[in-house]
Write a protein that holds these residues in place. Structure first.
Motif, short mmCIF file in Angstrom:
data_model
loop_
_atom_site.label_atom_id
_atom_site.label_comp_id
_atom_site.label_asym_id
_atom_site.label_seq_id
_atom_site.Cartn_x
_atom_site.Cartn_y
_atom_site.Cartn_z
N GLN A 50 -4.49 50.34 -99.49
CA GLN A 50 -4.30 49.47 -98.34
C GLN A 50 -5.60 48.77 -97.96
O GLN A 50 -5.61 47.58 -97.62
CB GLN A 50 -3.78 50.28 -97.14
CG GLN A 50 -2.41 50.88 -97.33
CD GLN A 50 -2.00 51.75 -96.14
OE1 GLN A 50 -2.39 51.49 -95.01
NE2 GLN A 50 -1.23 52.78 -96.40
N TYR A 51 -6.70 49.50 -98.05
CA TYR A 51 -8.01 48.94 -97.71
C TYR A 51 -8.39 47.82 -98.68
O TYR A 51 -8.84 46.74 -98.26
CB TYR A 51 -9.06 50.05 -97.74
CG TYR A 51 -10.44 49.64 -97.30
CD1 TYR A 51 -10.74 49.54 -95.94
CD2 TYR A 51 -11.44 49.34 -98.22
CE1 TYR A 51 -12.01 49.15 -95.52
CE2 TYR A 51 -12.70 48.96 -97.82
CZ TYR A 51 -12.98 48.86 -96.46
OH TYR A 51 -14.23 48.47 -96.05
N LEU A 52 -8.20 48.06 -99.97
CA LEU A 52 -8.51 47.04 -100.97
C LEU A 52 -7.62 45.81 -100.81
O LEU A 52 -8.06 44.66 -101.00
CB LEU A 52 -8.36 47.62 -102.37
CG LEU A 52 -9.38 48.68 -102.79
CD1 LEU A 52 -9.04 49.24 -104.15
CD2 LEU A 52 -10.79 48.12 -102.77
N GLU A 53 -6.36 46.04 -100.46
CA GLU A 53 -5.44 44.93 -100.25
C GLU A 53 -5.88 44.06 -99.07
O GLU A 53 -5.84 42.82 -99.15
CB GLU A 53 -4.02 45.46 -100.00
CG GLU A 53 -2.98 44.37 -99.84
CD GLU A 53 -1.59 44.92 -99.57
OE1 GLU A 53 -0.72 44.15 -99.13
OE2 GLU A 53 -1.38 46.13 -99.77
N LEU A 54 -6.31 44.71 -97.99
CA LEU A 54 -6.80 43.95 -96.84
C LEU A 54 -8.06 43.16 -97.20
O LEU A 54 -8.22 42.00 -96.79
CB LEU A 54 -7.10 44.90 -95.66
CG LEU A 54 -5.91 45.33 -94.80
CD1 LEU A 54 -6.39 46.25 -93.68
CD2 LEU A 54 -5.20 44.13 -94.20
N ARG A 57 -7.07 40.13 -99.10
CA ARG A 57 -6.45 39.12 -98.24
C ARG A 57 -7.51 38.39 -97.43
O ARG A 57 -7.42 37.17 -97.22
CB ARG A 57 -5.44 39.78 -97.31
CG ARG A 57 -4.19 40.27 -98.02
CD ARG A 57 -3.28 41.08 -97.10
NE ARG A 57 -2.84 40.28 -95.97
CZ ARG A 57 -2.16 40.77 -94.94
NH1 ARG A 57 -1.90 42.08 -94.89
NH2 ARG A 57 -1.78 39.99 -93.96
N ILE A 58 -8.54 39.11 -96.99
CA ILE A 58 -9.63 38.47 -96.23
C ILE A 58 -10.40 37.51 -97.13
O ILE A 58 -10.70 36.38 -96.74
CB ILE A 58 -10.57 39.55 -95.65
CG1 ILE A 58 -9.86 40.31 -94.52
CG2 ILE A 58 -11.86 38.93 -95.12
CD1 ILE A 58 -10.62 41.52 -93.99
N THR A 59 -10.71 37.96 -98.35
CA THR A 59 -11.44 37.10 -99.30
C THR A 59 -10.65 35.85 -99.63
O THR A 59 -11.18 34.73 -99.66
CB THR A 59 -11.75 37.89 -100.58
OG1 THR A 59 -12.52 39.03 -100.26
CG2 THR A 59 -12.52 37.03 -101.57
N MET A 76 -2.30 28.60 -92.32
CA MET A 76 -1.77 29.90 -92.75
C MET A 76 -2.90 30.88 -93.05
O MET A 76 -2.79 32.08 -92.76
CB MET A 76 -0.88 29.72 -93.98
CG MET A 76 0.41 28.97 -93.71
SD MET A 76 1.40 28.71 -95.22
CE MET A 76 1.72 30.40 -95.70
N ALA A 77 -3.98 30.36 -93.62
CA ALA A 77 -5.12 31.22 -93.96
C ALA A 77 -5.77 31.77 -92.69
O ALA A 77 -6.22 32.92 -92.67
CB ALA A 77 -6.14 30.44 -94.77
N LYS A 78 -5.82 30.97 -91.64
CA LYS A 78 -6.38 31.44 -90.36
C LYS A 78 -5.57 32.61 -89.81
O LYS A 78 -6.13 33.60 -89.35
CB LYS A 78 -6.41 30.29 -89.35
CG LYS A 78 -7.47 29.23 -89.61
CD LYS A 78 -7.41 28.15 -88.54
CE LYS A 78 -8.47 27.06 -88.80
NZ LYS A 78 -8.40 25.98 -87.79
N ALA A 84 -5.51 40.30 -90.95
CA ALA A 84 -6.20 41.27 -91.80
C ALA A 84 -7.40 41.88 -91.09
O ALA A 84 -7.62 43.09 -91.15
CB ALA A 84 -6.63 40.62 -93.11
N ARG A 85 -8.19 41.02 -90.45
CA ARG A 85 -9.35 41.53 -89.71
C ARG A 85 -8.94 42.42 -88.55
O ARG A 85 -9.63 43.37 -88.21
CB ARG A 85 -10.20 40.36 -89.21
CG ARG A 85 -11.04 39.69 -90.31
CD ARG A 85 -11.83 38.52 -89.77
NE ARG A 85 -12.74 37.98 -90.78
CZ ARG A 85 -13.45 36.87 -90.63
NH1 ARG A 85 -13.34 36.15 -89.50
NH2 ARG A 85 -14.26 36.45 -91.59
#
Length: 245
Positions: A50-54, A57-59, A76-78, A84-85
Motif C-alpha cells: 500500500q505504501y509503495l502504491e501511494l 501515485r504521488i510520483t 485529475m492529478a491534483k 495520496a498525500r
C-alpha cells in the motif's frame, strides 16, 4: 521507512522459503513458530504494498502537474495528489506500529481468573457479568473458551471462575484487562434503591511453555522409615514411609 521495509521483506522471503522445507514441516514446534512469524510479516508486507502504491501515485501525479499540457489531466492529478498525500501519514503510522518489536508472550493463549471482591453477593453477580462480557468478546474474535473451575455465588454470578482462552494474539489483547474492576449501580440484591460499589479482580496469565525435566537416578536419594508410636503387631517393623530427596 523504505529501508526498514526492505529489511523486513528480506526476512519475509526467507521465512516463506523455510516453512515449505520438509525438515521444518516435520518439526512441529519450529513450524508453528515460523508460521506465526510469517503471518506477522505478511501483515507488514501488505502495508508495504500500500505504501509503495501511494508513493507511485504521488510520483505520477507530480509528473503530470510538472508537464501541465493537458488541463483535464492536470486537474485529475491534483485530486490524486491530495488524496495520496492525505492517506500517507496514517499509513506511515500503521507501518511504524507494526515495526515495533512485539512481546513474544503476546501470541500465547491465556488462563483468566475472575474473583469477586468487596460488595458481597453483588460482587459475585458483577464477576458473573464480567465473565459473560469476556466470553462474548472472545466469541466475536473467534477465540475458544473453556471453563476450568468455578464457585457460584449465593445470589447468582460467581465467587470465582477460571477459564482458558485459545486463539490468535490472545495474551497481547487481554493482558491489559488484568487488575481490579469496579462498578457502581443499584444491585439486584438491593431493596431500597441505593447505589452500591462492587469490585472484582481479573487475572490474565499467559500459557506456560512446555519443557522437559531430566533427573539422573544417581541424584535421587530414597529413605525408608518404620512407623513409630503405639500400634498393633509389626507396626514398628514395616517400612511404611518413603522420603525422596
Amino acid at each position: 521507512m523504505l529501508e526498514k521495509l526492505e529489511i523486513v521483506k528480506q526476512r519475509f522471503d526467507e521465512v516463506s522459503d523455510l516453512i515449505i522445507q520438509p525438515d521444518i514441516i516435520s518439526d512441529q514446534k519450529k513450524y508453528v513458530q515460523l508460521n506465526k512469524e510469517y503471518k506477522d510479516l505478511r501483515e507488514i508486507m501488505d502495508k508495504r504494498e500500500q505504501y509503495l502504491e501511494l508513493q507511485d501515485r504521488i510520483t505520477e501525479a507530480e509528473e503530470i502537474l510538472a508537464d501541465g499540457s493537458d488541463p483535464e489531466m492536470t486537474e485529475m492529478a491534483k485530486l490524486q495528489l491530495d488524496e495520496a498525500r492525505g492517506a500517507l501519514p496514517a499509513l506511515e503510522e500503521d507501518v511504524k506500529m507494526l515495526l515495533v518489536p512485539k512481546d513474544p508472550e503476546d501470541a500465547k493463549d491465556v488462563v483468566m481468573e475472575i474473583r469477586a471482591g468487596t460488595g458481597g453477593d453483588e460482587a459475585s453477580i458483577f464477576a458473573g457479568d464480567l465473565y459473560r462480557m469476556y466470553t462474548k468478546y472472545c466469541e466475536s474474535k473467534g477465540w475458544k473458551t473453556h471453563v476450568l473451575d468455578f464457585s457460584e455465588g449465593t445470589s447468582g454470578g460467581y465467587k470465582e471462575i477460571q477459564f482458558e482462552v485459545a486463539g490468535e494474539d490472545v495474551y497481547g489483547t487481554l493482558k491489559f484487562e488484568a487488575g481490579v474492576h469496579r462498578v457502581q449501580r443499584v444491585p439486584q440484591t438491593e431493596t431500597q434503591g441505593r447505589v452500591h460499589t462492587s469490585a472484582a479482580t481479573v487475572m490474565v496469565l499467559p500459557e506456560a511453555e512446555d519443557f522437559e525435566v531430566h533427573i539422573d537416578p544417581k541424584d535421587v536419594r530414597i529413605d525408608f522409615f518404620c512407623s513409630s508410636g503405639p500400634g498393633g503387631q509389626s507396626v514398628n517393623t514395616t517400612y511404611s514411609a518413603v522420603r525422596l530427596t
